[in-house]
Design an enzyme around this catalytic site. Structure first.
Site, PDB file in Angstrom:
ATOM      1  N   CYS A   7       2.986  20.231  -7.688  1.00  0.00           N
ATOM      2  CA  CYS A   7       3.930  19.628  -8.635  1.00  0.00           C
ATOM      3  C   CYS A   7       4.342  20.691  -9.658  1.00  0.00           C
ATOM      4  CB  CYS A   7       3.223  18.473  -9.315  1.00  0.00           C
ATOM      5  SG  CYS A   7       4.200  17.595 -10.536  1.00  0.00           S
ATOM      6  N   HIS A  47       0.818  -1.225   0.000  1.00  0.00           N
ATOM      7  CA  HIS A  47       0.000   0.000   0.000  1.00  0.00           C
ATOM      8  C   HIS A  47       0.848   1.270   0.000  1.00  0.00           C
ATOM      9  CE1 HIS A  47      -3.665  -2.410   1.739  1.00  0.00           C
ATOM     10  NE2 HIS A  47      -3.471  -2.627   0.456  1.00  0.00           N
TER      11      HIS A  47
END
Ligand code: BJW
Ligand code: ZN
Length: 242
Positions: free
Chosen positions: A145, A117
């Site tokens: 970003c 995960h």
């Protein structure tokens, strides 16, 4: 040697062990589990926060949840359960298939850990392919970003695929092991909860270490109703004596 007495005679034939671990193995390191009374954070249901929709609805809230967990995880130390698994590598091939994102198996010294995960120390872009490995400084709000979109923890939320390379390796090792220890997971989340089925198809011995019943307890060859920090050192001591 009482807890594992019934499998003691098989120990000498065991060559490959898979551990399937979940939040319960880190509970004795002070990290809350997801379900049960621990699964609430500021009155939010942890399961409702672990989705991309929750992140898009309220990125700051989900980011704060991860920041708080990161602070707790960075301060946490591996417990006797993690350490026992790491020590077992001295005697037999061991691969850890963990649903945890806390890195405590690696901190304890386990060399082959498959993080099904993801990891809390990694981030990625919610839109483009940008990934950043191992961040130690985290801002208060999610950073952006270069592409202008929002960065997110590099973990697997509900409805998202597991990293395919990691999942492939996990399935292969589960299918090849001769013993699987399932420790500290409720086994309610798929596809991680199918790993014991692959092991069973290979006629592996299945052992569950969990103080509570799970949906797969009845499928196990041995169920240890104890905590992992108590049971796993005793499990490993059988290999030392062999
Ligand atoms: C101790 C102890 C001690 C205590 N010693 N033991 C319907 C709609 C959409 C999806 C689905 C759907 N139906 C099924 C699905 C699939 C879904 C799923 O399984 N849902 C179920 C909940 C119903 N799965 C997924 O979506 C997965 N992806 C997928 O299937 O992709 C294909 C797909 C694509 C598109 C649509 C549908 C499918 C992804 C699952 C990702 C799970 N992510 C999280 C968050 C990770 C990041 C983070 O940490 O923030 O993973 S959720 C959470 O649950 C976390 C855990 O890894 C995971 C498992 O929990 P775990 O570890 O078992 O913890 P607990 O708390 O449940 O149990 C602790 C246990 O320890 C208990 O049993 C205690 O008794 C025990 N314990 N103290 C030993 N000291
Ligand atoms: Zn991007």
């Amino acid at each position: 040697m009482k807890m594992f007495e019934s499998i003691k005679d098989h120990i000498k034939d065991i060559k490959k062990i898979a551990f399937v671990t979940g939040a319960g193995i880190s509970q004795e390191s002070g990290i809350p589990t997801f379900r049960g009374k621990d699964g609430l954070w500021r009155n939010y249901d942890a399961m409702k926060l672990a989705t991309i929709d929750a992140f898009y609805d309220n990125p700051k809230l989900v980011w704060e949840w991860y920041n708080e967990r990161r602070a707790n995880i960075f301060a946490a130390k591996p417990n006797l359960g993690h350490k026992a698994i790491a020590e077992l590598e001295k005697y037999v091939k061991v691969v850890v298939l963990t649903q945890n994102i806390d890195g405590l198996h690696q901190k304890a010294g386990s060399s082959e850990v498959l993080e099904l995960h993801g990891s809390i120390v990694k981030i990625k872009c919610s839109v483009c392919d940008f990934k950043n490995e191992i961040i130690t400084e985290f801002s208060e709000t999610p950073p952006l970003c270069k592409c202008g979109n929002i960065l997110r923890p590099d973990v697997v939320w509900f409805g998202e695929s597991l990293p395919q390379d990691v999942w492939q390796k996990a399935m292969i090792f589960a299918s090849e092991c001769d013993l699987m220890v399932i420790a500290g997971t409720s086994l309610v989340v798929s596809p991680a909860n199918t790993l014991p089925i692959y092991a069973k198809q290979n006629k592996a011995i299945l052992i569950e270490v969990n103080p509570e019943n799970t949906e797969m307890s009845s499928e196990m060859d041995l169920v240890i109703r104890n905590t992992s920090a108590t049971a796993l050192p005793e499990f490993v001591s059988m290999f030392k004596e062999n």
